[in-house]
Design an enzyme around this catalytic site. Structure first.
Site, mmCIF file in Angstrom:
data_model
loop_
_atom_site.group_PDB
_atom_site.id
_atom_site.type_symbol
_atom_site.label_atom_id
_atom_site.label_comp_id
_atom_site.label_asym_id
_atom_site.label_seq_id
_atom_site.Cartn_x
_atom_site.Cartn_y
_atom_site.Cartn_z
ATOM 1 N N GLY A 189 0.290 -3.665 0.625
ATOM 2 C CA GLY A 189 1.532 -3.186 -0.151
ATOM 3 C C GLY A 189 1.263 -1.694 -0.896
ATOM 4 N N GLU A 228 1.486 -2.259 -9.490
ATOM 5 C CA GLU A 228 0.202 -1.335 -9.505
ATOM 6 C C GLU A 228 -0.011 -0.655 -11.047
ATOM 7 O OE1 GLU A 228 -1.368 -1.946 -7.061
ATOM 8 O OE2 GLU A 228 -0.003 -2.866 -6.100
HETATM 9 N N1 B3K Z 1 -5.349 -4.576 -5.173
HETATM 10 C C1 B3K Z 1 -4.843 -4.181 -4.101
HETATM 11 C C2 B3K Z 1 -5.364 -4.946 -3.013
HETATM 12 C C3 B3K Z 1 -6.406 -4.545 -2.239
HETATM 13 C C4 B3K Z 1 -6.482 -5.475 -0.930
HETATM 14 C C5 B3K Z 1 -7.694 -5.137 -0.240
HETATM 15 N N2 B3K Z 1 -7.916 -5.786 1.017
HETATM 16 C C6 B3K Z 1 -3.091 -4.431 -4.292
HETATM 17 C C7 B3K Z 1 -2.575 -4.973 -5.437
HETATM 18 O O1 B3K Z 1 -2.970 -6.188 -5.585
HETATM 19 O O2 B3K Z 1 -2.090 -4.382 -6.314
HETATM 20 ZN ZN ZN Z 2 -2.635 -6.464 -7.664
#
Ligand code: B3K
Ligand code: ZN
Length: 870
Positions: free
Chosen positions: A261, A298
């Site tokens: 995403g 995010e």
């Molecule tokens: N932290 C990222 C996800 C990363 C995935 C790596 N395979 C998006 C999120 O959870 O905000």
């Molecule tokens: Zn996350």
């Protein structure tokens, strides 16, 4: 590449070296990018071990220690590490390496897609950029100089604030400095040509933050909602959590090629364009809500993830469970709390329960990992969020916020564990959460049996509970969990009865609770109260309970909690389907249920809640009621139930549909809660009316032709295609004609057809793989056509195995290209042992076919091994 071996949580060791500063010079080139990485490194503790840096798919060119080239016998290199023998305790190491962004189709590390250079480092992608201690507990201050290949790349971005820009030999460069020490997984750089939407946000401390949103050229008219969502998120986090943004600039880049995403890189989020770009013509209401939620998610990571990060990847839920909880609360505070909660419950019941019952079942804090990318799961994220929510339920909003304050005060700037989070909650509230910790330790969905009775003499409610947790791979024995159970009581007429206690805490296998309440005021003689349990889905458990239909009908109409009203209806539907499947009969509806639905449709209840209540449970949700999932019978009975309801209720449904349709025609499209809810109900009614018969075909046709927005147009297409209406082909062709070339919009068209339940679906999906807008290089296309198809229970599981074969073949093609995406597709095969013998054999055949691939990716290998041996 050699196969990865399992890592265990219990084996964690603090890093032997740490890195204080990193100075990167990245000379971008499509095929030959050069990275010069100068690190100041400190030995930790008293040891003489060599320094072992991670590095994959990169070529070392030079290595210098304190400015002097390192002798060849002082270092070794293999396909995953660079080992340097150093004696110093503090030193500067310079690594020069090259890499090829153009051939990187895995979209991990630094890659070039459609002319844009972009990075994705979480979890372990930074090692594909340069040699490094690529683990989340090594926090360094980064300075990054990015040199573009030429002047065709006007936007040159990295984390933090830009400190210098200029030109070197005709190549533009920008140097960025991020003052906050961070782990390598939060590193990002982007270089390309974009349109830019700019705004500002003034923090409650009065600081002005520049907000920049970079989108592909020509897409500014689809970017406004993302910017509004970002400002709402920044304000909300200040108001609800007291957390304020820390840098002077916040950048978001939307890219078309992205495995998931979005990514919360410090100060420079990279987003899948589908979670940024939408306007009413191209995006549905749900798209707008998803954008708000992912932008929020995010952004919230800036504190829960970036400022306070994970010590090791087993702790992933520390940031993900908590941040999902925060984004759910954000959406609930801005929109409808009930609708959000119900949608989240549906995700748990249809996806998480399945994962928790399958061969990849893991606790929200896993103990064993081969490929970290396999653990970005609905368990770590969504069950993780439910675990945080249960703490919120037990401690209350004020107590929870005190715990959050304690957590931030203690751990700002550090890499910590789930245990640290729970301890902060305990300490700030003076509560013992030792039994509660088992939610972090034990996998599997608890099963809770509930029996209630009424002691008329003592005027007391007696609640008996028994909890059992099924065995899961590696965890044969389980201990009782700390399960918060919210309850409420009603008279047979639906009046609520006040109870002395609305929150029961289950902590032992069997328990009996006595609850007093204002029974005498509401109950006539010989009447017993009707009890609703797990209000607001207060714990992620399966409930076993023998409640008479009449009680469920009362709760459906009168329960105080909207989630419980919805849930009562879902149980009424589910029971009928489950009973029909178990007795090998065909599902029936009776007058009481029809009347209840009719009342609901004509009531002044929130239209969105009516829509959700009328939406039948998914086949996956119903499947969880069976040891062996009888998929054909489940699908047929669900279809039959829908047809019965449509046959009985089309008059009422048609009238309400017409009324809403008229009402919405009165004004232009508005993205208001009220209108979203009306469209939701209108469109659920349309889906029923379409299966009620040919008389209603004109409705989908008219709505499709006259729609002013994508929500209505897509809903008309879906009603027609999923209802097998006679105009389905006409609408499919019209949509293609109108939107071909607009890939994000065409994803909806691919998905709609992938989910159709017709004999021609599989052939059609194969044909669509040759559509000019389809490509196996782009994850969004794979998700919308092929991952969607794996959710099509009727056709993925088609008895002849051709659905399995289709997906098995695609996984084989993706193994080399993009293992992360291949690994998502294989989830459909994980629960193969839950199906009948014929299907088991067919699914196993595909798993073995994939297993036999040369260079099988570790992502696939881990899942296949677990599912074949479990
Ligand atoms: N932290 C990222 C996800 C990363 C995935 C790596 N395979 C998006 C999120 O959870 O905000
Ligand atoms: Zn996350």
């Amino acid at each position: 590449m050699s196969q990865k071996t399992a890592k265990y949580r219990k084996d964690y060791q603090a890093p032997k070296f740490t890195i204080d500063t990193v100075n990167l010079v990245v000379e971008l080139d499509k095929t030959h990018t050069r990275v010069t990485n100068t690190m100041t490194i400190k030995r930790q503790g008293d040891h003489k071990d060599a320094l072992v840096l991670d590095g994959e798919h990169i070529q070392l060119e030079q290595l210098a220690l304190n400015g002097k080239a390192v002798d060849a016998h002082k270092y070794e290199i293999d396909d995953a590490t660079l080992t340097v023998h150093v004696d110093d305790n503090e030193f500067t190491l310079t690594v020069v390496n090259t890499l090829n962004p153009s051939t990187n189709k895995a979209l991990e590390g630094l890659y070039l897609a459609e002319g844009t250079f972009c990075t994705q480092c979480e979890a372990e992608g930074f090692r594909r950029i340069t040699y490094y201690l690529d683990r989340p507990d090594v926090l360094a201050t980064f300075t990054t100089k990015v040199i573009a290949p030429n002047a065709d790349y006007p936007h040159i971005l990295a984390n933090g604030n830009s400190v210098e820009r200029g030109e070197e030999g005709g190549k533009p460069f920008v140097t960025w400095h991020d003052p906050y020490p961070k782990p390598s997984y939060l590193f990002a750089l982007v270089c390309g040509d974009f349109d830019l939407l700019e705004d500002t946000f003034v923090t409650r401390e009065g600081r002005e933050v520049a907000l920049q949103l970079f989108v592909d050229k020509g897409n500014l008219d689809r970017s406004e909602h993302a910017m509004v969502s970002l400002k709402n998120a920044m304000r909300w986090d200040e108001e609800r959590f007291g957390l304020v943004y820390d840098l002077d600039i916040y950048m978001i880049v939307a890219v078309d090629f992205f495995n998931m995403g979005a990514m919360e890189n410090k100060g420079l989020n990279v987003f899948n364009s589908k979670y940024v770009l939408a306007n009413p013509k191209t995006g549905t209401d749900q798209d707008f809500l998803n954008i708000e939620s992912v932008i929020g998610h995010e952004y919230f990571h800036n504190w829960t993830g970036n400022r306070i990060t994970c010590r090791d990847w087993f702790q992933l839920s520390l940031k993900e469970g908590l941040t999902v909880f925060r984004d759910q609360e954000f959406s609930s505070d801005l929109g409808s709390r009930a609708v959000n909660r119900i949608q989240n419950v549906k995700v748990i019941r249809s996806h998480q329960f399945t994962e928790d019952a399958g061969p990849m079942a893991h606790p929200i804090r896993p103990d064993k990992v081969v490929e970290m990318n396999n653990f970005y799961t609905v368990t770590v994220y969504n069950k993780g969020s439910e675990v945080i929510r249960m703490m919120h339920t037990l401690l209350g909003e004020a107590g929870f916020q005190n715990g959050m304050k304690r957590y931030v005060e203690r751990h700002d700037g550090a890499a910590v564990t789930c245990e640290d989070f729970v301890r902060a909650m305990e300490d700030a509230n003076d509560r013992d959460l030792s039994v509660f910790r088992r939610w972090y330790e034990q996998a599997g969905t608890p099963n809770v049996q509930v029996e209630t009775s009424f002691d008329a003499e003592k005027q007391q409610l007696v609640v008996n509970t028994r909890q059992t947790i099924p065995a899961t791979p590696g965890q044969p024995e389980k201990l009782p969990m700390h399960i918060p159970m919210r309850i409420s009581a009603y008279s047979p007429r639906g009046e609520q009865i006040a109870l002395s206690d609305n929150l029961l805490e289950l902590t032992e296998e069997r328990q009996t609770f006595h609850v007093s309440g204002a029974f005498a005021q509401q109950l006539n003689e010989n009447e017993a109260p009707i009890i609703s349990v797990f209000d607001d889905f207060s714990a992620p458990v399966k409930v076993e309970r023998d409640l008479p239909e009449s009680a469920l009908l009362t709760l459906m109409a009168h329960a105080n909690d909207p989630v419980s009203r919805w849930d009562a209806a879902q149980q009424l539907f589910t029971r009928r389907v489950v009973d029909a499947v178990k007795t090998q009969t065909t599902v029936e509806v009776d007058e009481a249920l029809v009347t209840a639905c009719e009342r609901l449709i004509t009531s002044d209840t929130d239209p969105a809640l009516i829509a959700l209540t009328l939406t039948l449970p998914s086949a996956a949700t119903v499947g969880e009621y069976f040891e062996t999932i009888q998929i054909d019978a489940i699908v047929q009975n669900l279809r039959q139930l829908k047809r019965h309801l449509a046959d009985q209720l089309h008059g009422t449904m048609g009238a309400r549909y017409a009324e809403i349709y008229q009402q919405l025609q009165q004004h232009d499209y508005r993205l208001s809660g009220e209108d979203i809810a009306l469209r939701q109900l209108q469109n659920v009614l349309l889906s029923y009316l379409t299966v009620a018969g040919e008389n209603y075909v004109n409705l989908s046709q008219t709505q499709f032709d006259n729609a002013s927005n994508m929500t209505d147009r897509l809903a008309a297409l879906q009603a027609s295609v999923w209802g097998n209406a006679t105009n389905a082909t006409t609408l499919i062709e019209a949509f293609d004609k109108q939107w071909r070339g607009d890939k994000l919009v065409m994803d909806k068209w691919f998905q709609t057809q992938a989910l159709a339940d017709t004999d021609g679906t599989i052939a059609n999906v194969k044909a669509l793989m040759n559509h000019p807008d389809f490509s196996l290089d782009n994850p969004n296309r794979i998700y919308s056509l092929l991952a969607a198809f794996t959710q099509n229970s009727a056709r993925f599981h088609q008895f002849d195995g051709s659905g399995y074969e289709l997906i098995g073949d695609v996984i084989c093609q993706l193994n080399d290209k993009n293992p992360q995406v291949a690994s998502r597709l294989i989830s459909g095969f994980m629960s193969w042992k839950r199906y009948d013998a014929e299907r088991q054999a067919l699914m196993k055949q595909q798993l073995e076919k994939i297993q036999a691939l040369p260079n099988l990716a570790s992502d696939l290998q881990e899942k296949i091994e677990n599912s074949l041996t479990a």
